[in-house]
Structures are given as C-alpha cells and as structure tokens.
Design a protein around this motif. Sequence first.
Motif, mmCIF file in Angstrom:
data_model
loop_
_atom_site.group_PDB
_atom_site.id
_atom_site.type_symbol
_atom_site.label_atom_id
_atom_site.label_comp_id
_atom_site.label_asym_id
_atom_site.label_seq_id
_atom_site.Cartn_x
_atom_site.Cartn_y
_atom_site.Cartn_z
ATOM 1 N N UNK A 1 0.829 -1.203 0.000
ATOM 2 C CA UNK A 1 0.000 0.000 0.000
ATOM 3 C C UNK A 1 0.872 1.265 0.000
ATOM 4 N N UNK A 2 0.417 2.267 -0.741
ATOM 5 C CA UNK A 2 0.971 3.618 -0.685
ATOM 6 C C UNK A 2 -0.187 4.533 -0.315
ATOM 7 N N UNK A 3 -0.002 5.379 0.672
ATOM 8 C CA UNK A 3 -1.127 6.211 1.112
ATOM 9 C C UNK A 3 -0.640 7.521 1.715
ATOM 10 N N UNK A 4 -1.518 8.527 1.642
ATOM 11 C CA UNK A 4 -1.182 9.834 2.209
ATOM 12 C C UNK A 4 -1.230 9.826 3.731
ATOM 13 N N UNK A 5 -2.055 8.936 4.311
ATOM 14 C CA UNK A 5 -2.063 8.816 5.768
ATOM 15 C C UNK A 5 -2.608 7.441 6.162
ATOM 16 N N UNK A 6 -2.595 7.172 7.448
ATOM 17 C CA UNK A 6 -2.968 5.847 7.949
ATOM 18 C C UNK A 6 -4.443 5.529 7.703
ATOM 19 N N UNK A 7 -5.294 6.520 7.789
ATOM 20 C CA UNK A 7 -6.722 6.286 7.564
ATOM 21 C C UNK A 7 -6.969 5.828 6.125
ATOM 22 N N UNK A 8 -6.295 6.470 5.181
ATOM 23 C CA UNK A 8 -6.418 6.070 3.778
ATOM 24 C C UNK A 8 -5.932 4.635 3.596
ATOM 25 N N UNK A 9 -4.790 4.313 4.208
ATOM 26 C CA UNK A 9 -4.231 2.967 4.080
ATOM 27 C C UNK A 9 -5.204 1.919 4.607
ATOM 28 N N UNK A 10 -5.812 2.185 5.752
ATOM 29 C CA UNK A 10 -6.730 1.212 6.355
ATOM 30 C C UNK A 10 -7.968 0.996 5.484
ATOM 31 N N UNK A 11 -8.470 2.064 4.877
ATOM 32 C CA UNK A 11 -9.651 1.920 4.022
ATOM 33 C C UNK A 11 -9.317 1.128 2.759
ATOM 34 N N UNK B 1 -9.828 -16.475 -0.139
ATOM 35 C CA UNK B 1 -8.375 -16.612 -0.040
ATOM 36 C C UNK B 1 -7.955 -16.685 1.424
ATOM 37 N N UNK B 2 -6.922 -17.452 1.707
ATOM 38 C CA UNK B 2 -6.515 -17.696 3.091
ATOM 39 C C UNK B 2 -5.819 -16.493 3.728
ATOM 40 N N UNK B 3 -5.108 -15.728 2.946
ATOM 41 C CA UNK B 3 -4.419 -14.574 3.504
ATOM 42 C C UNK B 3 -4.106 -13.582 2.391
ATOM 43 N N UNK B 4 -3.707 -12.381 2.783
ATOM 44 C CA UNK B 4 -3.247 -11.370 1.835
ATOM 45 C C UNK B 4 -1.897 -10.844 2.331
ATOM 46 N N UNK B 5 -0.912 -10.912 1.482
ATOM 47 C CA UNK B 5 0.444 -10.492 1.825
ATOM 48 C C UNK B 5 0.718 -9.120 1.205
ATOM 49 N N UNK C 1 -6.958 -1.208 2.569
ATOM 50 C CA UNK C 1 -6.777 -2.599 3.002
ATOM 51 C C UNK C 1 -8.124 -3.241 3.323
ATOM 52 N N UNK C 2 -9.028 -2.471 3.904
ATOM 53 C CA UNK C 2 -10.359 -3.005 4.210
ATOM 54 C C UNK C 2 -11.085 -3.411 2.933
ATOM 55 N N UNK C 3 -10.990 -2.579 1.892
ATOM 56 C CA UNK C 3 -11.633 -2.914 0.617
ATOM 57 C C UNK C 3 -10.998 -4.159 0.012
ATOM 58 N N UNK C 4 -9.677 -4.258 0.087
ATOM 59 C CA UNK C 4 -8.987 -5.429 -0.454
ATOM 60 C C UNK C 4 -9.326 -6.681 0.345
ATOM 61 N N UNK C 5 -9.491 -6.532 1.672
ATOM 62 C CA UNK C 5 -9.835 -7.684 2.515
ATOM 63 C C UNK C 5 -11.245 -8.194 2.216
ATOM 64 N N UNK C 6 -12.142 -7.287 1.864
ATOM 65 C CA UNK C 6 -13.490 -7.722 1.470
ATOM 66 C C UNK C 6 -13.416 -8.596 0.221
ATOM 67 N N UNK C 7 -12.544 -8.212 -0.703
ATOM 68 C CA UNK C 7 -12.356 -9.035 -1.910
ATOM 69 C C UNK C 7 -11.718 -10.368 -1.550
ATOM 70 N N UNK C 8 -10.758 -10.342 -0.610
ATOM 71 C CA UNK C 8 -10.125 -11.592 -0.174
ATOM 72 C C UNK C 8 -11.170 -12.551 0.384
ATOM 73 N N UNK C 9 -12.064 -12.041 1.231
ATOM 74 C CA UNK C 9 -13.108 -12.890 1.814
ATOM 75 C C UNK C 9 -14.056 -13.407 0.736
ATOM 76 N N UNK C 10 -14.382 -12.552 -0.217
ATOM 77 C CA UNK C 10 -15.272 -12.947 -1.306
ATOM 78 C C UNK C 10 -14.676 -14.090 -2.124
ATOM 79 N N UNK C 11 -13.352 -14.026 -2.345
ATOM 80 C CA UNK C 11 -12.659 -15.044 -3.145
ATOM 81 C C UNK C 11 -12.178 -16.214 -2.294
#
Length: 436
Positions: A178-188, A202-206, A190-200
Amino acid sequence: MQLESVSNPHEELESRLSFLQEENKRLGRLVDKARESTAPAEDLLGELQRNIKEIKALKKRVKQNQNKSIEKSWSPPKISVPQAILNQSVTEPLEVKVASHKHSLPIDQYVAGHPAGSIWHSPAVTSFIGATCKHQIRYFLAIDKRDQVVGVLPVTQMNSYLFGNFMVSVPYFNYGGVLADNRDVARKLIQAADCWRAEMQSKHMELRHFGDSGLGLRQRTHKVTFWLPLPTNPRDLWDSFRPKLRAQIRRGQRESIEFSIGGAEFLDEFYRVFAINMRDLGTPVYGRPFFRNLLDSLGNNVWLVIGRMDGKAVTCAFLTGFGDRMEIPWASSLRRVSQTGANMAMYWRILEFAMEQGFRYFDFGRCSPESGTYKFKRQWGAQELSMHWDYVLPEGGELPALNPDNPKFKMVIEVWRRLPVWITRLIGPKIVKSLP
C-alpha cells in the motif's frame, strides 16, 4: 570504464599482489605433480620461494598504504528508509474504488511522486501479471473530495492446486504494498482489499512493504535487501571498496569478458543462462514469454545485461530503473565460470552503468539473512535493510509457510536440480506462476 587502467600506485600494488597469489597456486600444483613423478622441481621451488618473498613485501606495502588512506574522500551515506504511509491531511470524504484503464495516468503520477513508490506499483505491471500469468487482479485506489488520488493498493489473487488460494499485493517482485497519504487512507484501502479476499475465499493477503507500515498487522521480516548509495564519480565508489573486492573484480576483468547492455535483442542469451542457473539452484524457471512481456511492459525503464566469454553468454542480469534507484531483480551466471570472477566483473559494470544513467541508489534485491547471496551482496558495502511484509488474515488464520526454506520443499529442490534443463523449461513456468 576500466578503472584498473588509471595510473594509481596503490592499485598497481594490489593488482601485482593478486597476480602473484594466483601464480603461487599454479606453481604449487606444478611442484606437487613434479614430486609425484619424481621429476626435478628445484627451478619451480626457487620461483615459488621468490614469489612468496615478493608477496610478503607487497602485503607490507599495501598495509602501509591502507593506513595512510583511512580518511576516504567518499563513503556511502546512511540511507533513510522511505515510508509507504505518509502523515498528510486529506480532503474528506474518501472514496475507494477499483481502478480502470482511465486511472492509469493519475496512478502513475501518484506513484512517481510518493517516496516509497516503485516500478512494481505501476498499473502496467499488474496488467502484465494478469495477462501473462492469468491471475485475477484488482487495483484499489483512494480518491479524495477533489478527485485526487491519495492512496493505491494493487492486489493479485493466486489460486492453484499445488499452493492454495491466497493474495499478494504484487507477486514475483520485492515491492508493491500500500501507498497512502495517511494511515486512515491505508486502512480503508486494506479493508476494501480484505473484502475481496473474503469474497474469493483466499486464506491470507500479503502486503510487501519496505519499511514498517505501523498498521499493527501480523508481520514478517524474514527477508532483507541491500541498497548502495552511488556517487557521481565511479572512481569514488571504486576507492570505497575493500582491496579484496577490487581484486575479485580485476580477476574477472582479466578474463576478457565482453559486456553488452540493451533490451529484447539479448533475450535469447539472457534466458539460456538464466534457465540453466535456475535449474542448478533447484528453482522453477519463468517462461521466456514472461520476460518478453515484462520487457514490453516496462519500456525504457528496463535493461538486459549479457557477459560473454569467447563469444558465448556466461553471465546475465535483468535491470529496472525508477526514480533515483536502479534494481536488479534477477542475475545469473553459469557454474563453469564461478571461479573466474565473471560475476564480479559484471556487477561492477552494472554499477558503472547505474552511475552513467544518473541513479543515486543501487538495489541488490532481496535475500535471506546469512545465505550465500546475502554474503555476496554485503561485500559491496551496501546497507542492509529489513523488508516488512504485512499479512491480512481471517480470524484465527495462520501465517503462510510458502518459502524455499520450509523443510517440506527441500527434497523437491534436490530433485529439480537433477532434471535436464529442457524439462525445467517445459514445466517450470507452469509451477512458478503460482509462486509469489
């Protein structure tokens, strides 16, 4: 540039010392053979003794010169690790979306302006991975109220029968988290990517971060890289090397190796050396189309290096450039030239080329601590930097164990080393595309 041709009494001493030490080994072997055959060895012994006497005198002079030149005009400065997550304010509200082709230019501009941005964050790279390796790709980006990109996160799903279902920010390469302007942006993001991980499922995201993201995710620092700051003058870098390293480079240069640096015109030679070396290491090899397509995707930011002895390629390297840093993701040499110093001479030619191109840092690439490649990279005076790989896991999830150091892969590696190269080139690409 052949620095050994520049008149320098200290280097002439080192060069003469290196030559005599090699000559001593040759004479010693001749003396042993003469004794075994009961042939006269007095002349050989006399020459050997004269060499030993001169070596002792030269070592003393070299040491004296070293003591006089402890104060160097240039030495590699301390490197400041670029941070993936900045501390900048963002105009709310934020929107996280999956990028489309129209977002490529603003993403490239954001990555180029971010201190931790790398060539592997480029949408061209994720498009290459999807098209070449047939993986599912999503490139998440965060946009602020002004429709400005304030964060990015590329993610690749890797799903195979052999290695399972998991996700990596950017597989195959060292960077791309992740590249982000601040921590809040980074978390959002990652949260969107984790939703895709759960949908697919997948066991983990590196997430392959360089510095510590500070996000509080489970983390591994089992890999390191080496960065070498580069001066503008190759002579300054050469003078910063230890005498032993300079002697190893000169040894390779005495082999009259011809180096060529270019692009796709050298792909056949590169791939032949690379495939043989990967087989010898017990590692599945990428297919030739992998490199062909990557060369096309990276355009003017990539080079192939070929080292030839007697007209035949014996060493090779794949280089990328981005911002102020040149990186070497892959380098190989044939085992039959491992004692010639050809690889050392190639790396010196590459460092010269990096300085010629105006790069400020050279990235030797990742490795495991205390491995053979680790020791090779450390000797160049580069700074060791830990890589921080964060893991997004479902509740109760375990960290993955997919790495060559895992004992269950040891036997497979040994078997692979014994396969004919043509077989590894046939089945290797089918396996390696599922390895991150």
